[in-house]
Design an enzyme around this catalytic site. Sequence first.
Site, PDB file in Angstrom:
ATOM      1  N   CYS A  79      21.484   5.609 -50.808  1.00 49.67           N
ATOM      2  CA  CYS A  79      20.922   6.741 -51.553  1.00 49.67           C
ATOM      3  C   CYS A  79      22.007   7.483 -52.331  1.00 49.67           C
ATOM      4  O   CYS A  79      22.514   6.949 -53.313  1.00 49.67           O
ATOM      5  CB  CYS A  79      20.131   7.633 -50.597  1.00 49.67           C
ATOM      6  SG  CYS A  79      18.869   8.581 -51.470  1.00 49.67           S
ATOM      7  N   HIS A 172      16.894   4.715 -47.072  1.00 50.54           N
ATOM      8  CA  HIS A 172      17.646   5.178 -45.893  1.00 50.54           C
ATOM      9  C   HIS A 172      17.407   4.284 -44.669  1.00 50.54           C
ATOM     10  O   HIS A 172      16.598   4.634 -43.806  1.00 50.54           O
ATOM     11  CB  HIS A 172      17.222   6.603 -45.537  1.00 50.54           C
ATOM     12  CG  HIS A 172      17.733   7.643 -46.472  1.00 50.54           C
ATOM     13  ND1 HIS A 172      18.923   8.310 -46.265  1.00 50.54           N
ATOM     14  CD2 HIS A 172      17.231   8.111 -47.634  1.00 50.54           C
ATOM     15  CE1 HIS A 172      19.120   9.157 -47.253  1.00 50.54           C
ATOM     16  NE2 HIS A 172      18.108   9.060 -48.107  1.00 50.54           N
ATOM     17  N   GLU A 174      19.197   4.003 -42.172  1.00 55.42           N
ATOM     18  CA  GLU A 174      19.675   4.700 -40.965  1.00 55.42           C
ATOM     19  C   GLU A 174      18.593   5.601 -40.366  1.00 55.42           C
ATOM     20  O   GLU A 174      18.737   6.096 -39.258  1.00 55.42           O
ATOM     21  CB  GLU A 174      20.955   5.496 -41.274  1.00 55.42           C
ATOM     22  CG  GLU A 174      20.769   6.830 -41.973  1.00 55.42           C
ATOM     23  CD  GLU A 174      20.435   6.718 -43.461  1.00 55.42           C
ATOM     24  OE1 GLU A 174      20.244   5.590 -43.958  1.00 55.42           O
ATOM     25  OE2 GLU A 174      20.348   7.772 -44.115  1.00 55.42           O
TER      26      GLU A 174
END
Length: 195
Positions: A79, A172, A174
């Site tokens: 990002c 994302h 994560e």
Amino acid sequence: MKKIGVLALQGAFVEHLALLRRLDVAAFPIRLPRELEGLDGLVIPGGESTTIGRLMREYDLMAPLSSLCNDGFPIMGTCAGMILLARRVSDINIEPLGAMDIEVKRNASGRQVDSFETDLEIPAIGEPPFHGVFIRAPFIERAGDGVAVLAQLPDGTGVAARQGNMLALAFHPELTDDLRLHSYFLSIVNGDRKR
Ligand code: GLN
């Protein structure tokens, strides 16, 4: 054990550190140039690219990070991290690293309320599709010849790309429980996936 740094100036670095540790690597938050020494790879997390970029300059990280990118050091940008790796970014008032030959449109999906989630086909990691969490995501508007676009939205917009040992993701990973893209990055770190 491989040592992976996560740039910890602002943004979602804690989540990356936690996820990397589940993959049996030593993961460290990085704030200072000398902390880059001895690393096998680096993650630039999502957050606010203007803030991260400004802090990168303040902490004298621009020059060492640029030379690491030029030397083929493995770096994954997610990002805001993708924005910072790009060669050109529309709508930004800081200088990105310019390491990847991609042109990126910032805040392409609009304001926070326009954030969305969608399943992505990513042949590089195989089935099943990867659940992409997009938060005010940047999109890839143009990718140079040396860049492989790894994932696209249904309309063809590029949202993941690889150039050499650099990996850029508009979303994302994560924030999901799916470790496959971090594993893919670690396979680049281990030299198992050359291109
Ligand atoms: N749009 C943000 C920026 O310009 C990036 C958003 C994110 O990292 N989730 O930095």
